[in-house]
Design an enzyme around this catalytic site. Structure first.
Site: not given
Length: 155
Positions: A44, A112, A146
């Site tokens: 990430e 994300k 994540c």
């Protein structure tokens, strides 16, 4: 494809040092390609780490800057590459995972969705709005970044 060989790039990121992080990533991609990997998965925010205070300065529009460089690297070494970096979207910035095929074509981009407030992501980043599913030679492939893994409905 009989089997998929994936290399995970475990990087020692230097906060905000795009040049150093890119050089480190490039070496890992070359090594993975030489070992016969089909795909390299980068961490990430691999180019910058969590230098979110400078997110707007680090961000690039799709097909420009780092996005174009990673596309070229994928083409040169005939390997798929995926990893998140900061994407400039108008005046906003997103944490975006772009998937590049071995021919350099961006097969999809995932932004994300679930920002992690304890890392102040919500102060600097715009959340994505939808999941991504890509048809790839080894089958349908979804991307997440994540904290997204904490939300099973995404999967």
């Amino acid at each position: 494809m009989a089997k998929l060989i994936v290399s995970m790039a475990q990087m020692n990121l230097r906060l905000g040092n795009v040049r150093s992080n890119y050089q480190q990533m490039e070496k890992m991609v070359i090594d993975a390609a030489q070992r016969g990997s089909h795909l390299v998965v980068l961490p990430e925010l691999w180019p910058t780490g969590y230098d979110l205070e400078n997110a707007k300065e680090h961000a690039h529009q799709l097909n420009q800057g780092l996005f174009a460089q990673v596309s070229t690297l994928a083409t040169q070494h005939k390997i798929s590459i995926v990893g998140s970096l900061l994407e400039k979207r108008g005046i906003e910035v997103a944490n975006s995972a772009a998937f590049f095929a071995p021919n350099g074509r961006m097969m999809g981009i995932y932004r994300k969705i679930h920002l992690f407030k304890l890392m102040q992501e919500d102060e600097y980043l715009q959340p994505g709005s939808s999941p991504l599913l890509i048809d790839l030679p080894w089958g349908k492939t979804g991307l997440a970044i994540c904290y997204d893994l904490r939300f099973p409905e995404l999967f």
